[in-house]
Design an enzyme around this catalytic site. Structure first.
Site, mmCIF file in Angstrom:
data_model
loop_
_atom_site.group_PDB
_atom_site.id
_atom_site.type_symbol
_atom_site.label_atom_id
_atom_site.label_comp_id
_atom_site.label_asym_id
_atom_site.label_seq_id
_atom_site.Cartn_x
_atom_site.Cartn_y
_atom_site.Cartn_z
ATOM 1 C CG LEU A 22 -1.899 1.174 1.296
ATOM 2 C CD1 LEU A 22 -2.809 1.218 0.077
ATOM 3 C CD2 LEU A 22 -2.730 1.117 2.569
ATOM 4 C CE LYS A 120 1.809 8.598 21.494
ATOM 5 N NZ LYS A 120 2.467 7.308 21.256
ATOM 6 N N GLY A 440 22.329 16.867 16.910
ATOM 7 C CA GLY A 440 23.056 15.600 16.754
ATOM 8 C C GLY A 440 23.279 15.187 15.322
ATOM 9 C CB SER A 441 21.204 13.620 12.806
ATOM 10 O OG SER A 441 20.009 14.338 12.882
ATOM 11 C CD1 TRP A 569 8.935 5.260 19.705
ATOM 12 C CD2 TRP A 569 10.865 6.222 19.143
ATOM 13 N NE1 TRP A 569 8.710 6.604 19.546
ATOM 14 C CE2 TRP A 569 9.858 7.220 19.204
ATOM 15 C CE3 TRP A 569 12.173 6.610 18.797
ATOM 16 C CZ2 TRP A 569 10.121 8.576 18.931
ATOM 17 C CZ3 TRP A 569 12.429 7.957 18.529
ATOM 18 C CH2 TRP A 569 11.415 8.921 18.599
ATOM 19 C CD GLU A 673 9.167 20.233 17.362
ATOM 20 O OE1 GLU A 673 9.770 19.150 17.333
ATOM 21 O OE2 GLU A 673 8.074 20.432 16.820
ATOM 22 C CG HIS A 702 9.600 19.275 11.486
ATOM 23 N ND1 HIS A 702 9.956 17.947 11.447
ATOM 24 C CD2 HIS A 702 9.510 19.603 12.792
ATOM 25 C CE1 HIS A 702 10.069 17.509 12.681
ATOM 26 N NE2 HIS A 702 9.808 18.491 13.509
ATOM 27 C CB CYS A 734 14.511 18.013 15.935
ATOM 28 S SG CYS A 734 14.598 16.222 16.231
HETATM 29 N N1 GLN Z 1 20.096 13.110 18.141
HETATM 30 C C1 GLN Z 1 18.982 12.825 17.278
HETATM 31 C C2 GLN Z 1 19.146 13.573 15.965
HETATM 32 O O1 GLN Z 1 19.723 14.627 15.990
HETATM 33 C C3 GLN Z 1 17.688 13.241 17.913
HETATM 34 C C4 GLN Z 1 16.498 12.900 17.063
HETATM 35 C C5 GLN Z 1 15.166 13.098 17.749
HETATM 36 O O2 GLN Z 1 15.065 13.707 18.762
HETATM 37 N N2 GLN Z 1 14.102 12.589 17.185
HETATM 38 O O3 GLN Z 1 18.679 13.127 14.943
HETATM 39 ZN ZN ZN Z 2 14.194 15.843 18.314
#
Ligand code: GLN
Ligand code: ZN
Length: 762
Positions: A22, A120, A440-441, A569, A673, A702, A734
């Site tokens: 799907l 959710k 972080g990322s 998760w 956030e 985002h 984020c």
């Molecule tokens: N350290 C993760 C990143 O920077 C945190 C991601 C998250 O909070 N969803 O991607």
């Molecule tokens: Zn985050």
């Protein structure tokens, strides 16, 4: 179907297909690669397969299938479309996808609107599109889609039981866009439900499953009254209603649920087994009781013999008034274990996905109607699998259990209180006012993904993969130095996912190949399976972080996922409390934190993105959860010296009701956030006199938009009205993994400039 037998039915089947068919069909349509007709044909195909998998049940669910979300489907059935999509060109399907995701298919859709809000579904990881209400809300029945699917199922020889979310849950899940009280819409809504039920009756439907899961939550008195009003109004519609509740106990709503004028009630007999006796005693002698006896939320085999021991007397008492089903819709589990050819055989023998859960029900059904001997072989196999799981040394690790038993209050305590720690940290870290950092990322580029895939396939050896990832780290460090950020990160290039990456390195986890579960729309997740006591055979991140630190004189943040998020998760064990699994994870993360500290890393971030998600459905149970969740975070974080600075990160926007817990976590720095909320979110931190440092996100990651210096300065000035400047950090909302470098560089450049402007303010 004999008349004096227990009946078998299902509340909902995963719609995505065993191979996520799907998802691919819908995404191809969005890209403009396929037509609406092709998409609808594929959907009909999948429905047929899904019903085929459920053949032999006394009723199959119809209306549980959806191209995006079943609540959005219901909004369309009820004619409740937001004004912003009304009157736009295109088919009904175009309107549907516009509400779902802001636009319909391909480039031909420039009728972009803002997408409906998503949230959710109770305490699951499924997300639905929130119904919108306003003074202009009018309901108009549009039953065509549902009636079409009913005739499909009937034509294929199934006895169809339509599934509808009931009026009270629908109103409670929605959100008013103005002063309208959702409850005030009930009088208008009920005639539409009544008309729908009449149409179903006219189409040969005997039973309708009407889901009211809000009955397992705390209801205000006016909503309890609304239940009485609603179901009184639906009597006489010509169908029998099976009032369906799941995910928990009815508690104070038990009498209410049992008193409503419906033909039957479904109760989650996994989570609310202790209520069955009272429900049996309270229902009248005509009413059907459907018991959800197989867990629709996890992936473990049911202990069938134990279930039968409990169920046989109930069945004897209720006879043909007893129906059997999974506890809730099977939407929350993967489709079919038979797809898993690579899974460890022993662990596989302990599992049941949607298809296998229905098989379990067939066995129970047969045992009740024809005696256990009729399914002796199946029961023996089930018992053998359960025994193997109960005694397997892979599940039970005495060392880990000893460590958990030895947990005491000292483990979660830091050496000194925050004011003393932060003074020491300021001395050693020597950061400027308004220090800048990221979460972080950095972008997970196509090249990174390609390298990882090649590594997994064996086309790239471990050494070559490591070199590639180190190049990425070096690149990320160079960029951050050039930008002038104060606290750097290594960029997480080597991580596929913030939970899976750790799960893969911990003992006690396995990974399925096709264990996908729908998260929202076409997005699916494959939760790792936590099956055994958790231990950490060796350091998981130290080499990477140490390498990154070697490239710079600036502080490099160690980056970890916290125990509560890893737990929330994952598919977790059902043979011990969640809190115990969480403690085991906490001990493993604690070791990693201590190894990072020993390796000379002064700042360590432990992400708890999913801490809020674990909140129980009932507020009365929040404190218990928050207690152990916070304690687990503290165990993971607090085995360090005062000089080591602990950060945590949470990407959500609701802290009002958990601020006390956040404060108890006592991280030296929390990043959150906030960029979309004009810093109003900080009010609660301010009102609570939250004492530690905060990095309120100023860059909405985002969006592809580049935030300007002025925007970010403005946001931080708003922040500084609430939190003293000495305690503020400047950072994005984020991680940046979904963005491109071409967006990230100018955005961070502006962010660093904004911090400079703010420092000059002082
Ligand atoms: N350290 C993760 C990143 O920077 C945190 C991601 C998250 O909070 N969803 O991607
Ligand atoms: Zn985050």
């Amino acid at each position: 179907m004999s008349l004096n037998q227990t009946r078998l039915h299902n509340l909902g089947f995963p719609r995505i297909g065993a191979r996520r068919e799907l998802k691919f069909a819908v995404e191809a349509f969005w890209k403009g690669d396929t037509t609406e007709t092709e998409l609808l044909a594929k959907a009909a195909d999948l429905r047929q397969q899904n019903w085929q998998r459920q053949a032999g049940l006394d009723f199959v669910p119809v209306g549980d299938f959806s191209l995006y979300d079943q609540i959005l489907d219901l909004s369309f059935t009820l004619g409740n479309l937001p004004a912003r999509v009304q009157g736009l060109d295109g088919s009904e399907l175009d309107q549907y996808f516009r509400v779902a995701r802001g636009r319909s298919a391909g480039d031909h859709d420039c009728n972009c609107v803002h997408a409906g809000e998503m949230t959710k579904w109770f305490d699951t990881n499924y997300h639905y599109i929130v119904p919108e209400f306003s003074v202009n809300t009018r309901f108009n029945l549009n039953a065509e889609r549902l009636l079409g699917q009913i005739s499909e199922a009937q034509a294929q020889g199934h006895r169809a039981k339509p599934v509808l979310v009931g009026p009270i849950t629908y109103l409670l899940l929605g959100k008013a866009k103005d002063e309208t009280r959702p409850l005030s819409l009930l009088a208008q809504l009920l005639p539409v439900y009544a008309e729908l039920l009449q149409q179903l009756a006219a189409n040969g439907i005997e039973w309708v499953q009407i889901d009211e899961p809000v009955l397992v939550t705390e209801l205000a008195p006016e909503w309890q009254d609304a239940f009485r009003t609603a179901y009184a109004a639906l009597v006489g519609s010509g169908v029998k209603l099976l009032l369906t509740t799941y995910f928990g106990q009815l508690r104070e709503n038990l009498e209410l649920a049992c008193s409503l004028p419906v033909a039957g009630l479904h109760l989650d007999a996994v989570n609310a087994r202790e209520e069955v006796e009272r429900v049996v005693a309270t229902l009248d002698s005509e009413q059907v009781l459907s018991l959800g006896v197989v867990n629709g939320r996890n992936i473990w085999k049911t202990d069938l013999s134990a279930l039968l021991d409990w169920l046989e007397p109930v069945a004897h008492q209720l006879r043909e008034r007893l129906w059997l089903a999974p506890s809730c819709s099977l939407l929350h589990v993967p489709v079919d274990l038979d797809s898993e050819q690579k899974l460890d055989a022993e662990i596989r023998s302990w599992l049941a996905f949607a298809q296998q859960k229905l098989d379990e029900l067939r066995v129970v059904h047969s045992a009740l109607n024809h005696g256990r001997a009729s399914v002796a072989a199946e029961l023996a196999e089930n018992l053998a699998a359960l025994n193997s799981r109960r005694t397997s040394p892979r599940v039970h690790n005495p060392e880990v259990q000893k460590a958990v038993a030895a947990i005491d209050a000292t483990l979660g305590a830091r050496q000194s209180a925050y004011p003393e720690r932060i003074a020491v940290q300021r001395d050693t870290l020597k950061l400027p006012l308004y220090p800048t950092t990221t979460i972080g990322s950095f972008p997970q580029t196509h090249e990174i993904r390609k390298a990882r895939l090649a590594f997994r396939k064996g086309e790239l050896d471990a050494a070559a993969y490591e070199t590639r990832m180190k190049q990425e780290i070096e690149f990320a460090v160079q960029q951050q130095e050039a930008l002038g950020l104060d606290v750097l990160v290594h960029g997480e290039a080597e991580r596929n996912d913030m939970v899976e990456y750790f799960g893969e390195q911990l003992e006690g986890y396995v990974f399925s190949q096709f264990g996908w579960v729908q998260s929202y729309g076409s997005r699916c997740v494959k939760p790792p399976i936590l099956f055994g006591d958790i231990s950490r055979p060796e350091a998981m991140t130290v080499d990477w972080i140490q390498y990154a630190q070697s490239l710079t004189d600036k502080p490099m943040k160690g980056m970890l996922t916290g125990p509560v998020t890893i737990l929330n998760w994952s598919f977790v064990r059902d043979d011990q409390p969640r809190s115990v699994s969480c403690q085991q994870l906490a001990l493993a993360i604690r070791q990693e934190v201590q190894d990072l500290e020993r390796a000379g890393i002064d700042i360590i971030q432990i992400d708890e993105a999913a801490l809020r998600e674990g909140l129980p459905l009932r507020r009365s149970q929040w404190a218990t959860y928050l207690n152990w969740a916070v304690e687990c975070f503290r165990i993971s974080a607090n085995g360090v010296a005062d000089t080591t600075q602990i950060h945590t990160h949470m990407c959500y926007s609701e802290f009002n009701d958990i601020i006390e817990a956040i404060a108890l976590m006592d991280a030296d720095v929390i990043t959150i956030e906030t960029s979309r909320s004009d810093m109003e979110l900080l009010d609660v931190f301010d009102a609570f006199h939250y004492p530690n440092e905060i990095g309120p996100g100023v860059y909405d990651i985002h969006s592809p938009n580049i935030p300007s210096v002025e925007q970010m300065v403005k946001l931080m000035r708003l922040a500084a009205q609430r939190i003293p400047a000495e305690r503020l950090w400047v950072n994005p909302d984020c991680g940046l993994k979904t963005r491109q470098w071409s967006e990230v560089i100018p955005a961070l450049q502006n962010m660093v400039t904004a911090a400079q402007v703010l420092r000059e303010d002082q």
